[in-house]
Design a protein around this motif. Structure first.
Motif, PDB file in Angstrom:
ATOM      1  N   GLU A 171     -55.877   7.053  18.782  1.00 31.67           N
ATOM      2  CA  GLU A 171     -57.127   6.025  18.364  1.00 31.67           C
ATOM      3  C   GLU A 171     -56.888   5.037  19.503  1.00 31.67           C
ATOM      4  O   GLU A 171     -55.673   4.600  19.695  1.00 31.67           O
ATOM      5  N   LEU A 172     -58.002   4.523  19.844  1.00 34.73           N
ATOM      6  CA  LEU A 172     -58.026   3.417  20.751  1.00 34.73           C
ATOM      7  C   LEU A 172     -58.056   2.236  20.398  1.00 34.73           C
ATOM      8  O   LEU A 172     -58.791   1.917  19.291  1.00 34.73           O
ATOM      9  N   VAL A 173     -57.105   1.167  20.756  1.00 32.93           N
ATOM     10  CA  VAL A 173     -57.163   0.029  20.010  1.00 32.93           C
ATOM     11  C   VAL A 173     -56.906  -1.078  21.196  1.00 32.93           C
ATOM     12  O   VAL A 173     -56.327  -1.021  21.939  1.00 32.93           O
ATOM     13  N   GLU A 174     -57.843  -2.163  20.827  1.00 29.54           N
ATOM     14  CA  GLU A 174     -58.017  -3.162  21.644  1.00 29.54           C
ATOM     15  C   GLU A 174     -56.821  -4.064  21.978  1.00 29.54           C
ATOM     16  O   GLU A 174     -55.879  -4.136  20.840  1.00 29.54           O
ATOM     17  N   GLU A 175     -56.314  -4.463  22.936  1.00 28.46           N
ATOM     18  CA  GLU A 175     -54.762  -5.276  23.507  1.00 28.46           C
ATOM     19  C   GLU A 175     -54.822  -6.336  22.562  1.00 28.46           C
ATOM     20  O   GLU A 175     -53.698  -6.492  21.986  1.00 28.46           O
ATOM     21  N   SER A 176     -55.938  -7.203  22.285  1.00 25.86           N
ATOM     22  CA  SER A 176     -55.720  -8.346  21.374  1.00 25.86           C
ATOM     23  C   SER A 176     -55.338  -7.968  19.877  1.00 25.86           C
ATOM     24  O   SER A 176     -54.503  -8.623  19.371  1.00 25.86           O
TER      25      SER A 176
END
Length: 576
Positions: free
Chosen positions: A359-364
């Motif tokens: 899953e791609l998770v945004e850095e923030s």
């Protein structure tokens, strides 16, 4: 003895999936069949097959020798965990005698003799054993440690000089302590996990069910027996589930990594083998681009390629697939997992056949701090799915205030289950710091999504700069994209600057000798890290093989930071 000397893969003994009250009874049952352990040299040549029936006989004899030496039920026996029949027979001998075996680590390449002796002294002090056993070739280290601690010690070959007692062996109960396991990060302040027979067998059964153990399964392992993944996952689990195993010593794997894959290819019926990410990485790197894997390996039967004990790198897994697909390796064979010694071993396992799912998770979101869209471009990290909770285990994600968070909310990972420890040995303060109402605070950060657990990092490794949170692996992975670096070459952590502010520091293995080139490399690294953190970091280039690792092979950022600040890690001198 089986064909070609190996203990067989198939056996007529009916399969029992670790449904035993004690570890001794698990060995009693496995000994009724013909399966067992097989030990190999650095080139993968069979040195000795060791059926579980022979292990049982040797262990019972050692149990009676321990009784002759005056050891009583509940005493600890510290044993250096060299991969071989002697350790196995000593470990199970202690179990049969009602003692607590305590596996201790082998020397590593980092730190030298004095550091290893000090490590042994610390663990002997913590476990307070009545006897310390060691391989004859490590007598210099072991006797030095034993003398400093005042512990009775002997090499395990000398056990044969002890006349076995004729007294009855003490009975064992499922709720008694079976052994003492040190967590992988144990260094200056070791944590000994007291594992009961019940907790162990519950976890071994969950592990067997999780990988859907089959009659045709066979295991290959190079993992060290002093770490939970090697001891529980690759020694105790195969025994309790009646599976034959082929062993390669850890130091032999380090010298010849592809011998691991030779064993998987050559030995009849190999279907299960496990490694942290770095094991797959080093094998991919050792394959020449001019060599076809199919000319040397046959990995087509490998149905469970377990991966755990460290952050799972999707790029490394893909590189392994690219290197060995023509040898029959299937990406769906990857089996990510999550576990820790405090839960005996397994917490979650990916259902077999599902492979690596991301899953791609945004850095923030990962840092827990929202970032205005106009401040900088959005960056994402691919997080690997580590599977579902094993039988008997529950997982919750909690916020800083202890509340349970919703799906896909990142927080602290808490687990509860029948194989979670009751506490650390003689350390009530550390126990109270992580155990609340039967729930264990793992110290890891992650999130749940539709029943699957995703791990994003260790809470204590978080780097906080100007009120913003950064994961060290994000910094490390960014630096690794520069030419010439590999996994494990970089350690990122925070240090306190001259005016009291937190500053990111990055230690980097450097294989470049030209001073001008080193200067350019340092500037490139600084620019990479500045792009992520927003401020200029301290970058130090250090000699290869300098960064310390835990017993499971993981980079120890905390120890790296301490060694750097104390001056024990000496960077190259580069003109400003």
């Amino acid at each position: 003895m089986a064909v070609d000397g190996y203990t067989p893969t198939l056996d007529s003994l009916p399969r029992r999936v670790a449904d035993f009250p004690t570890l001794g009874e698990a060995l009693d049952y496995a000994a009724r069949g013909s399966r067992g352990m097989n030990f190999h040299d650095a080139r993968g040549t069979l040195l000795r097959s060791y059926p579980y029936s022979e292990l049982r006989e040797d262990a019972l004899t050692n149990a009676r020798r321990f009784m002759t030496l005056g050891l009583a039920k509940g005493d600890r026996v510290a044993i250096i965990a060299e991969t071989g029949p002697e350790f196995a027979a000593s470990f199970f001998g202690a179990v049969y005698a009602g003692l607590w075996p305590v596996p201790l680590p082998l020397p590593t390449s980092f730190g030298g003799r004095d550091a290893y002796v000090d490590q042994l002294v610390i663990m002997l002090t913590s476990s307070d054993p009545q006897l310390f056993l060691y391989p004859p070739e490590l007598a210099d280290y072991a006797t030095a440690a034993a003398e400093k601690r005042g512990v009775a010690a002997r090499d395990w070959d000398s056990l044969t000089d002890v006349e076995p007692s004729i007294a009855d062996l003490p009975p064992s109960d499922t709720d008694e302590i079976g052994y003492l396991q040190y967590s992988s990060g144990s260094t200056r302040f070791p944590h000994g996990v007291a594992v009961t027979h019940r907790a162990l067998l519950d976890n071994l059964r969950a592990h067997g069910l999780g990988v859907q153990v089959q009659d045709s399964d066979r295991v290959v392992s190079w993992l060290p027996w002093y770490h939970d993944m090697g001891l529980v996952g690759c020694m105790l689990s195969p025994l309790a589930n009646q599976i034959s195993v082929d062993y390669l010593k850890t130091e032999d794997f380090a010298r010849r990594p592809l011998a691991w894959l030779d064993l998987v290819s050559r030995n009849p019926g190999t279907t299960l083998s496990y490694s942290p990410t770095f094991g797959y990485d080093i094998c991919s790197r050792r394959m020449s681009s001019q060599t076809k894997a199919a000319d040397r390996f046959d990995l087509s039967r490998w149905r469970i390629a377990g991966n755990g004990a460290d952050m799972i790198r999707p790029d490394v897994m893909q590189a392994f697939v690219d290197s060995f697909a023509d040898a029959g390796f299937k990406a769906a064979s990857f089996c990510p997992s999550y576990g820790l010694a405090e839960a005996t071993l397994a917490v979650s396992i990916m259902p077999p056949g599902e492979g690596i799912r991301l899953e791609l998770v945004e850095e923030s979101e990962l840092s827990g701090v929202g970032t205005p869209a106009q401040e900088r471009p959005r960056r994402y990290r691919a997080i690997v799915n580590c599977g579902r909770a094993v039988e008997g285990m529950e997982i919750e994600i909690r916020g800083a205030d202890g509340t349970v968070l919703a799906d896909r909310s990142i927080g602290k990972v808490w687990v509860r289950g029948s194989s979670v420890m009751e506490g650390y040995f003689r350390d009530p303060e550390s126990t109270a710091a992580c155990m609340v109402g039967g729930w264990l605070d793992t110290g890891d950060m992650g999130y749940l999504s539709n029943g699957y657990i995703f791990i994003v990092g260790r809470a204590k490794d978080m780097i906080i700069i100007n009120g913003r949170n950064h994961w060290p692996q994000d910094i490390e992975w960014a630096v690794e994209q520069l030419p010439g670096f590999k996994s494990g070459d970089i350690a990122a952590f925070a240090i306190t600057g001259p005016s009291g502010e937190e500053t990111p520091a990055v230690l980097v293995h450097c294989r470049v000798s030209d001073p001008a080139e080193r200067g350019r490399l340092r500037d490139d690294i600084k620019e990479r890290v500045r792009a992520i953190t927003g401020i200029s970091p301290v970058v130090e280039l250090i000699p290869p093989r300098t960064l310390p690792r835990t017993s499971s092979g993981k980079l120890s950022r905390t120890k790296a930071r301490n060694l750097y600040l104390s001056g024990e890690i000496q960077p190259y001198d580069i003109a400003a």
